[in-house]
Design an enzyme around this catalytic site. Structure first.
Site, PDB file in Angstrom:
ATOM      1  CG  ASP A   8     -12.794  -0.757 -15.328  1.00  0.00           C
ATOM      2  OD1 ASP A   8     -12.420  -0.640 -16.332  1.00  0.00           O
ATOM      3  OD2 ASP A   8     -13.332  -0.338 -14.385  1.00  0.00           O
ATOM      4  CB  CYS A  65      -9.707   0.352 -13.513  1.00  0.00           C
ATOM      5  SG  CYS A  65      -8.597   0.630 -12.710  1.00  0.00           S
ATOM      6  CB  THR A  67      -8.216   5.427 -11.052  1.00  0.00           C
ATOM      7  OG1 THR A  67      -8.426   4.300 -10.386  1.00  0.00           O
ATOM      8  CG2 THR A  67      -9.057   6.716 -11.419  1.00  0.00           C
ATOM      9  CG  HIS A  98      14.426  -0.787  -8.086  1.00  0.00           C
ATOM     10  ND1 HIS A  98      14.903   0.655  -7.433  1.00  0.00           N
ATOM     11  CD2 HIS A  98      15.850  -1.081  -8.844  1.00  0.00           C
ATOM     12  CE1 HIS A  98      16.536   1.346  -7.743  1.00  0.00           C
ATOM     13  NE2 HIS A  98      16.799   0.515  -8.554  1.00  0.00           N
ATOM     14  CG  HIS A 133      16.940  -3.467  -5.875  1.00  0.00           C
ATOM     15  ND1 HIS A 133      16.092  -2.029  -4.600  1.00  0.00           N
ATOM     16  CD2 HIS A 133      18.327  -3.072  -6.734  1.00  0.00           C
ATOM     17  CE1 HIS A 133      17.356  -1.342  -5.603  1.00  0.00           C
ATOM     18  NE2 HIS A 133      18.090  -2.314  -6.386  1.00  0.00           N
TER      19      HIS A 133
HETATM   20  C1  RB5 Z   1     -15.604   2.667 -12.816  1.00  0.00           C
HETATM   21  O1  RB5 Z   1     -16.392   4.228 -13.299  1.00  0.00           O
HETATM   22  C2  RB5 Z   1     -14.690   3.680 -12.215  1.00  0.00           C
HETATM   23  O2  RB5 Z   1     -14.612   3.493 -10.726  1.00  0.00           O
HETATM   24  C3  RB5 Z   1     -12.664   2.276 -12.244  1.00  0.00           C
HETATM   25  O3  RB5 Z   1     -12.587   1.981 -13.558  1.00  0.00           O
HETATM   26  C4  RB5 Z   1     -11.638   2.362 -11.803  1.00  0.00           C
HETATM   27  O4  RB5 Z   1     -10.945   3.829 -11.766  1.00  0.00           O
HETATM   28  C5  RB5 Z   1     -11.733   1.826  -9.956  1.00  0.00           C
HETATM   29  O5  RB5 Z   1     -10.739   2.250  -9.219  1.00  0.00           O
END
Ligand code: RB5
Length: 149
Positions: A8, A65, A67, A98, A133
């Site tokens: 993203d 993204c 996180t 695994h 596995h």
């Molecule tokens: C975008 O602001 C953020 O929410 C997205 O990149 C991500 O971290 C979502 O899991």
């Protein structure tokens, strides 16, 4: 190896840099977006890459993204897809050995570019070990079919 990559807006710059890194290592990259810094919705790119892996258009996928969580959650909703969120190289290797993960995910707001490169090195260098596995991965598929309990 042909690889699908997607992110993203939060990870656009990291995606661009990692594309170049992987291309220099000889991988063929298919970029499923996003293609700019404009705000967008991570499930779109998670699904695109997951469907490409499922269809066999690419062998493995990379999703990024903020996180790594949202985009991997979306990818894991595609039947048969195992997307693993990693913040360090050890898990990146083991999720293939695994868990036979086809997609690696991480957060551009969580790790730096050098760690991301190390994660990719481990992920693409690893091979599924099968054996005991395989049965566990089959059980994951059974959970997906609602067949375990
Ligand atoms: C975008 O602001 C953020 O929410 C997205 O990149 C991500 O971290 C979502 O899991």
């Amino acid at each position: 190896m042909r690889i699908g990559i997607g992110s993203d807006h939060a990870a656009f710059e990291m995606k661009e840099e990692l594309k170049q890194y992987l291309e220099e290592k000889g991988f063929e990259i298919v970029d499923y977006g996003t293609y700019s810094r404009d705000r967008c919705d991570y499930p779109v790119y998670g699904e695109r890459v997951a469907l490409a892996v499922k269809a066999g258009d690419v062998e493995r996928g990379v999703l990024i993204c903020g996180t790594g969580v949202g985009i991997s959650l979306a990818a894991n909703k595609v039947k048969g897809i195992r997307a693993a969120v990693c913040s360090e190289p050890y898990t990146a290797r083991l999720c293939v050995q695994h868990n036979n993960a086809q997609i690696i995910a991480f957060g551009a707001r969580v790790i730096g570019i050098d760690t991301a490169k190390m994660i990719l090195d481990e992920f693409f260098g690893a091979v599924f070990e099968g054996g005991r596995h395989q049965n566990r991965v089959d059980l994951i598929s059974a959970v997906e079919e609602g067949q375990i309990l």
